[in-house]
Write a protein that holds these residues in place. Structure first.
Motif, PDB file in Angstrom:
ATOM      1  N   ALA B 290      19.869  11.262  39.045  1.00  0.00           N
ATOM      2  CA  ALA B 290      20.289  10.422  37.942  1.00  0.00           C
ATOM      3  C   ALA B 290      21.575   9.670  38.263  1.00  0.00           C
ATOM      4  O   ALA B 290      21.864   8.640  37.674  1.00  0.00           O
ATOM      5  N   ALA B 291      22.377  10.215  39.173  1.00  0.00           N
ATOM      6  CA  ALA B 291      23.680   9.635  39.464  1.00  0.00           C
ATOM      7  C   ALA B 291      23.618   8.694  40.666  1.00  0.00           C
ATOM      8  O   ALA B 291      22.656   8.704  41.417  1.00  0.00           O
ATOM      9  N   LEU B 292      24.675   7.865  40.759  1.00  0.00           N
ATOM     10  CA  LEU B 292      24.762   6.894  41.842  1.00  0.00           C
ATOM     11  C   LEU B 292      26.069   7.098  42.591  1.00  0.00           C
ATOM     12  O   LEU B 292      27.056   7.519  41.999  1.00  0.00           O
ATOM     13  N   PRO B 293      26.091   6.781  43.891  1.00  0.00           N
ATOM     14  CA  PRO B 293      27.363   6.865  44.607  1.00  0.00           C
ATOM     15  C   PRO B 293      28.227   5.637  44.309  1.00  0.00           C
ATOM     16  O   PRO B 293      27.699   4.534  44.136  1.00  0.00           O
ATOM     17  N   GLY B 294      29.539   5.872  44.230  1.00  0.00           N
ATOM     18  CA  GLY B 294      30.438   4.748  43.961  1.00  0.00           C
ATOM     19  C   GLY B 294      31.788   4.970  44.602  1.00  0.00           C
ATOM     20  O   GLY B 294      32.087   6.076  45.058  1.00  0.00           O
ATOM     21  N   VAL B 295      32.626   3.924  44.626  1.00  0.00           N
ATOM     22  CA  VAL B 295      33.961   4.019  45.209  1.00  0.00           C
ATOM     23  C   VAL B 295      34.982   3.590  44.148  1.00  0.00           C
ATOM     24  O   VAL B 295      34.813   2.550  43.500  1.00  0.00           O
ATOM     25  N   VAL B 296      36.012   4.418  43.970  1.00  0.00           N
ATOM     26  CA  VAL B 296      37.039   4.108  42.970  1.00  0.00           C
ATOM     27  C   VAL B 296      37.847   2.895  43.417  1.00  0.00           C
ATOM     28  O   VAL B 296      38.384   2.872  44.517  1.00  0.00           O
ATOM     29  N   SER B 297      37.903   1.875  42.559  1.00  0.00           N
ATOM     30  CA  SER B 297      38.643   0.678  42.968  1.00  0.00           C
ATOM     31  C   SER B 297      39.904   0.450  42.128  1.00  0.00           C
ATOM     32  O   SER B 297      40.744  -0.375  42.471  1.00  0.00           O
ATOM     33  N   HIS B 298      40.035   1.174  41.035  1.00  0.00           N
ATOM     34  CA  HIS B 298      41.224   0.972  40.197  1.00  0.00           C
ATOM     35  C   HIS B 298      41.378   2.169  39.264  1.00  0.00           C
ATOM     36  O   HIS B 298      40.404   2.633  38.684  1.00  0.00           O
ATOM     37  N   VAL B 299      42.605   2.682  39.125  1.00  0.00           N
ATOM     38  CA  VAL B 299      42.848   3.795  38.198  1.00  0.00           C
ATOM     39  C   VAL B 299      44.085   3.459  37.371  1.00  0.00           C
ATOM     40  O   VAL B 299      45.089   3.017  37.908  1.00  0.00           O
ATOM     41  N   GLN B 300      43.960   3.656  36.070  1.00  0.00           N
ATOM     42  CA  GLN B 300      45.112   3.357  35.200  1.00  0.00           C
ATOM     43  C   GLN B 300      45.210   4.409  34.106  1.00  0.00           C
ATOM     44  O   GLN B 300      44.190   4.827  33.541  1.00  0.00           O
ATOM     45  N   PHE B 301      46.421   4.814  33.791  1.00  0.00           N
ATOM     46  CA  PHE B 301      46.628   5.790  32.732  1.00  0.00           C
ATOM     47  C   PHE B 301      46.685   5.049  31.395  1.00  0.00           C
ATOM     48  O   PHE B 301      47.443   4.098  31.232  1.00  0.00           O
ATOM     49  N   ARG B 302      45.834   5.469  30.423  1.00  0.00           N
ATOM     50  CA  ARG B 302      45.755   4.756  29.145  1.00  0.00           C
ATOM     51  C   ARG B 302      46.177   5.606  27.950  1.00  0.00           C
ATOM     52  O   ARG B 302      45.671   5.460  26.856  1.00  0.00           O
ATOM     53  N   SER B 329      41.762   9.211  43.013  1.00  0.00           N
ATOM     54  CA  SER B 329      42.623   8.315  43.776  1.00  0.00           C
ATOM     55  C   SER B 329      41.814   7.123  44.261  1.00  0.00           C
ATOM     56  O   SER B 329      40.583   7.186  44.355  1.00  0.00           O
ATOM     57  N   LEU B 330      42.522   6.076  44.580  1.00  0.00           N
ATOM     58  CA  LEU B 330      41.887   4.832  45.003  1.00  0.00           C
ATOM     59  C   LEU B 330      41.053   5.044  46.262  1.00  0.00           C
ATOM     60  O   LEU B 330      41.452   5.786  47.156  1.00  0.00           O
ATOM     61  N   GLY B 331      39.886   4.403  46.318  1.00  0.00           N
ATOM     62  CA  GLY B 331      39.065   4.475  47.519  1.00  0.00           C
ATOM     63  C   GLY B 331      38.245   5.746  47.632  1.00  0.00           C
ATOM     64  O   GLY B 331      37.495   5.918  48.582  1.00  0.00           O
ATOM     65  N   GLU B 332      38.400   6.627  46.660  1.00  0.00           N
ATOM     66  CA  GLU B 332      37.686   7.896  46.719  1.00  0.00           C
ATOM     67  C   GLU B 332      36.195   7.689  46.439  1.00  0.00           C
ATOM     68  O   GLU B 332      35.830   6.850  45.611  1.00  0.00           O
ATOM     69  N   GLU B 333      35.356   8.470  47.117  1.00  0.00           N
ATOM     70  CA  GLU B 333      33.921   8.368  46.852  1.00  0.00           C
ATOM     71  C   GLU B 333      33.555   9.316  45.728  1.00  0.00           C
ATOM     72  O   GLU B 333      33.921  10.480  45.741  1.00  0.00           O
ATOM     73  N   VAL B 334      32.889   8.784  44.727  1.00  0.00           N
ATOM     74  CA  VAL B 334      32.567   9.597  43.547  1.00  0.00           C
ATOM     75  C   VAL B 334      31.093   9.431  43.198  1.00  0.00           C
ATOM     76  O   VAL B 334      30.416   8.546  43.704  1.00  0.00           O
ATOM     77  N   SER B 335      30.657  10.294  42.273  1.00  0.00           N
ATOM     78  CA  SER B 335      29.289  10.113  41.786  1.00  0.00           C
ATOM     79  C   SER B 335      29.357   9.563  40.364  1.00  0.00           C
ATOM     80  O   SER B 335      30.149  10.014  39.537  1.00  0.00           O
ATOM     81  N   VAL B 336      28.586   8.521  40.124  1.00  0.00           N
ATOM     82  CA  VAL B 336      28.648   7.799  38.851  1.00  0.00           C
ATOM     83  C   VAL B 336      27.355   8.040  38.085  1.00  0.00           C
ATOM     84  O   VAL B 336      26.259   7.750  38.583  1.00  0.00           O
TER      85      VAL B 336
END
Lengths: 267, 367
Positions: B290-302, B329-336
């Motif tokens: 069900a999930a897809l691989p992705g790369v974190v491109s931006h992180v912001q505290f809201r 962290s930026l550039g990290e590989e995650v599952s979306v």
């Protein structure tokens, strides 16, 4: 340091200007009026012709001021609220009585309503004599003091929040009631101020009045023309005495106005 | 029985169509939020209901009575203006009593009603103050009390919170909602702030470019937005350019696209909400189709969550990550994991759930 010097000299300049042009002449008039003591002053003021002139002036000036209160409110309202071709031109025309020599104003009324004019003859034929009678004096006073009420009301009218009127409508108030309860109270300071200034100015009007009043002692002789007459007949003390009355009246009016509305504007 | 009924209302200002063919009805006692971007015709609609603006066409009835020919004085409405429009030269009490005096209530009754409203709105102690001596929040309460005093059938509020600073605004929202439900008056308020509408209103009417886009409870509108505009306006949504990047949805999307093109709509628009995207590190969750691989491109505290942007194929997605989890962290590989998608074509809309996810749940239940 330089800044302070500049401020200081500016302040002194203003004070000097004020002293030379306003305070000194005023003191001179008071001094002259009372120069022979209290008794002659009182006699000059209570001289029947002087009293008549003063009383006539106060009455007519009051009438002129009230007419201008109504007319000026209407004019200011139309100039601020309505959009029509020629509005800007009309708006600049309001100041004309200030820009014009008042004698020219008197002459205009004379030419328009005088015995040689078509309008004057028509009015005389139906029994309305205007020139050389009190109505002409009132017309002259209204003409000369016309801008006061208009110019005092315009900024207040422009500042008025249209939502306040709409709020009044949604609360069930008719247009007339809204004008009386919501709009008029907001205009009151300007209306009173303008009317008092108009009254004060009308009391002193000379140039326009002298041409059309007829200047019959006891009937159409206003205070300013009376003063002129006294000076002409080498009676400066009597002229100054009547001036003192007018001056004092004007001062009282100005002070009342400041006491009533000064605090509001200072806020 | 509908308390307020609006049929086919139209208004043009010069060449600008401010309100176009708006029809809706409101039940007694409901609190309705009129939501939309600025210049969308909300205030014009409200002013037409009040009689302050004359519609070019259409009909309005309040409490079963047609009010088209009635001036604002006779419509039985209360209006709270955006800047409150309190009478500057009147005290708080005089402001509140104004409508009652106009209606020639008896003195004793006016006194009682004003006292009642002062207590209700928490203005006791400020009776003799003038508007310029009050804070923004207090002014709003006076405007509210003044509009309510003559017991209107319908209360109209134009951007009631716009002039108040953010901190007090939240407090006042809750206060207003509570107050209106206590008084029980049918109310409509205009706002351009979707958070405000969602928080305060029983029902929301969404307007854009003079048209009524959707009417429903906040949850209905959030769950099932009827148009792409609403999908982007309520909640943050990301538009998807290419549906094939989201592999789990590809099959469903293709079948819907076919259906839509059969009906003559060729353009299929797709949106996804940040709330329906889960981002996790590979060790945090079992891998699933069900999930897809992705790369974190931006992180912001809201403030209340991490705002994360991930790149999935050619598509950039926006998601939230709870603060309880470790920051990414930026550039990290995650599952979306995308839970659901909104699809639009012409007048139709579809909500598509992640098919693999429901399959997975099914399995878990069997086990």
């Amino acid at each position: 340091m330089n800044q302070r010097l500049l401020q200081g000299s500016l302040r002194s300049l203003v004070l000097l200007y004020f002293a030379v042009l306003v305070a000194l002449p005023v003191f001179a008039v008071y001094g002259k009026g009372l120069s022979l003591g209290w008794e002659p002053f009182w006699q000059s003021v209570t001289h029947p012709l002087a009293l008549d002139a003063l009383w006539l002036t106060v009455q007519l000036a009051l009438l002129a001021a009230l007419i201008n209160a109504a007319l000026g409110t209407l004019t200011a309202w139309v100039l601020v609220r309505y959009c029509f071709p020629g509005r800007r031109f009309l708006n600049s025309l309001v100041d004309l009585p200030f820009a014009l020599p008042t004698a020219v104003g008197g002459l205009m009324i004379l030419l328009l309503l005088g015995p040689n004019s078509w309008l004057g003859q028509t009015l005389t034929s139906i029994g309305w004599e205007i020139v050389y009678r009190p109505p002409a004096i009132v017309i002259a006073m209204v003409f000369v003091t016309f801008p006061f009420v208009v110019r005092n009301l315009q900024p207040l009218l422009e500042e008025l929040d249209p939502a306040e009127e709409e709020a009044s409508y949604t609360l069930g108030a008719s247009k007339a009631l809204t004008f009386r309860r919501v709009i008029l109270p907001a205009l009151l300071p300007g209306l009173c101020g303008g009317t008092l200034l108009a009254f004060s100015r009308a009391l002193a009007e000379f140039g326009a009045v002298v041409l059309i009043a007829g200047n019959l002692p006891g009937q159409t002789l206003v205070a300013s023309v009376y003063i002129f007459g006294q000076v002409e007949s080498y009676n400066p003390q009597a002229a100054a005495a009547v001036s003192v009355v007018l001056l004092t009246l004007s001062f009282l009016l100005l002070f009342t106005m400041n006491a009533l509305f000064g605090r509001r504007t200072a806020r | 029985m509908h308390h307020l009924e609006v049929r086919d209302l139209n208004k043009k200002f010069g060449s600008l169509q401010a309100v176009e063919g708006v029809s809706f009805s409101v039940e007694q006692g409901r609190l309705i939020g009129l939501l939309g971007p600025s210049g969308g015709g909300k205030t014009t609609l409200l002013r037409m209901l009040a009689g302050l603006e004359r519609p070019d066409g259409g009909a309005i009835s309040i409490g079963g009575r047609n009010v088209d020919a009635l001036p604002p004085q006779d419509r039985g409405i209360g209006f709270v203006f955006q800047n409150y429009a309190l009478f500057k030269h009147m005290t708080v009490v005089e402001n509140i009593a104004f409508g009652l005096k106009v209606k020639k209530w008896e003195r004793a009754r006016i006194y009682q009603r004003v006292a009642e409203l002062l207590a209700l709105t928490g203005l006791i102690g400020l009776e003799r103050r003038y508007p310029h001596q009050l804070s923004g929040g207090q002014r709003q309460r006076v405007a509210f009390a003044r509009a309510l005093a003559p017991e209107p059938q319908l209360l109209l509020l134009d951007e009631p919170f716009a002039a108040i600073d953010a901190k007090v605004r939240k407090e006042l929202r809750t206060w207003l909602k509570e107050m209106i439900s206590r008084v029980g008056v049918t109310s409509l308020f205009v706002t351009h702030d979707q958070e405000e509408a969602v928080e305060v209103a029983d029902e929301i009417l969404i307007m854009s470019q003079g048209r009524l886009e959707q009417k429903g409870t906040p949850w209905e509108i959030y769950r099932a937005p009827k148009t792409p505009f609403i999908a982007t306006f309520i909640g943050e949504s990301t538009a998807l350019h290419d549906l094939t990047t989201l592999a789990p949805f590809a099959e469903a999307a293709v079948s819907i696209a076919n259906k839509a093109s059969l009906e003559g709509h060729d353009e299929l628009q797709a949106f996804v909400r940040p709330e329906s995207i889960e981002i996790s590190r590979s060790h945090e969750r079992q891998p699933s189709s069900a999930a897809l691989p992705g790369v974190v491109s931006h992180v912001q505290f809201r403030g209340d969550a991490w705002h994360v942007e991930v790149q999935v194929g050619a598509q950039r997605l926006t998601a939230r990550r709870p603060l309880a989890y470790e920051p990414l962290s930026l550039g990290e590989e995650v599952s979306v994991l995308v839970h659901r998608l909104y699809l639009f074509a012409g007048q139709q809309s579809w909500i598509v759930e992640n098919p693999f996810l429901s399959l997975q749940r099914e399995k878990e239940r069997i086990v």
